[in-house]
Enzyme design. Sequence first.
Site, PDB file in Angstrom:
ATOM      1  N   ASP A 157      61.070  80.179 -38.505  1.00 35.67           N
ATOM      2  CA  ASP A 157      62.066  79.106 -38.474  1.00 35.67           C
ATOM      3  C   ASP A 157      63.459  79.653 -38.789  1.00 35.67           C
ATOM      4  O   ASP A 157      63.585  80.650 -39.501  1.00 35.67           O
ATOM      5  CB  ASP A 157      61.657  78.040 -39.502  1.00 35.67           C
ATOM      6  CG  ASP A 157      62.352  76.714 -39.257  1.00 35.67           C
ATOM      7  OD1 ASP A 157      62.976  76.544 -38.189  1.00 35.67           O
ATOM      8  OD2 ASP A 157      62.268  75.844 -40.150  1.00 35.67           O
ATOM      9  N   ASN A 180      58.147  70.822 -29.704  1.00 29.66           N
ATOM     10  CA  ASN A 180      59.367  71.480 -29.207  1.00 29.66           C
ATOM     11  C   ASN A 180      59.752  71.067 -27.784  1.00 29.66           C
ATOM     12  O   ASN A 180      60.879  71.331 -27.346  1.00 29.66           O
ATOM     13  CB  ASN A 180      59.236  73.012 -29.262  1.00 29.66           C
ATOM     14  CG  ASN A 180      59.319  73.583 -30.662  1.00 29.66           C
ATOM     15  OD1 ASN A 180      58.762  74.635 -30.945  1.00 29.66           O
ATOM     16  ND2 ASN A 180      60.034  72.911 -31.563  1.00 29.66           N
TER      17      ASN A 180
END
Length: 239
Positions: free
Chosen positions: A18, A66
């Site tokens: 991340d 996503n």
Amino acid sequence: MNEAATPPVPRHIAIIMDGNGRWAQQRGWPRIKGHEAGADSVRAVVRACRDAGVEYLTLYAFSVENWVRPRDEIGGLMRLLQYFLERNEDELHEHEIRLRVIGRLKDLPAPVRQRLRKVEKATQAYTRGNLILALSYGGRTELVDATRKIAAKVEAGKLKAKSVTEETISAHLYAPDVPDPDLMVRTSGEMRLSNFLLWQLSYAELYVTDVLWPDFREADLQAAINAYGQRHRRYGAVS
Ligand code: FPP
């Protein structure tokens, strides 16, 4: 444990990579630049795992969630993945690392899917290391897919409902032969699982660092492994 004993190395590390967007934003660059730098971290961490003796590395590269990102970011990520596979296949062969993919592969663009399948097939006999990419992956989706496979067997009379155990569920996951992760690393400081390997992470040690993924390199991986070496895993027992 005796004082001089070598601390254990996790057999399987799973990573939530991340912070690519924030890394790029801090420099006033487009988000894709963060993903590109993140791909360099992937290369560095694969090498560091090999050197440290980690057998399995699972990377959360693209989640089912996503797909709601801007089209150009998704397109950029898919191109980057394709380029990564082209550029790094030789190194996988050189070090006998098997590439595997978990997730709903049918959601991926055909050229990416075909390239992944090709590299998976070409490296399937290797046993020195395993790089597992989670793509269009969701932990809940994986459990839905496993439940469907089990339900189909029950419906066909091949399995009794009362015979379903934890082992049955594990055996119907995307990569049933891969051992559960021992250590889960998350970069960029968020304390969340984000739908990653929900079943498999039940007993994993968690390690969260503020380092953004594009800055995460060998020394950061070693710090995570060292922290794991200090943990005392009890699996619910008293000790
Ligand atoms: C999370 O950062 C990262 C991703 C969604 C993609 C991960 C992809 C790579 C590291 C690139 C290439 C991967 C491979 C396997 C070659 P974010 O964009 O959510 O960051 P933010 O939270 O700072 O916005």
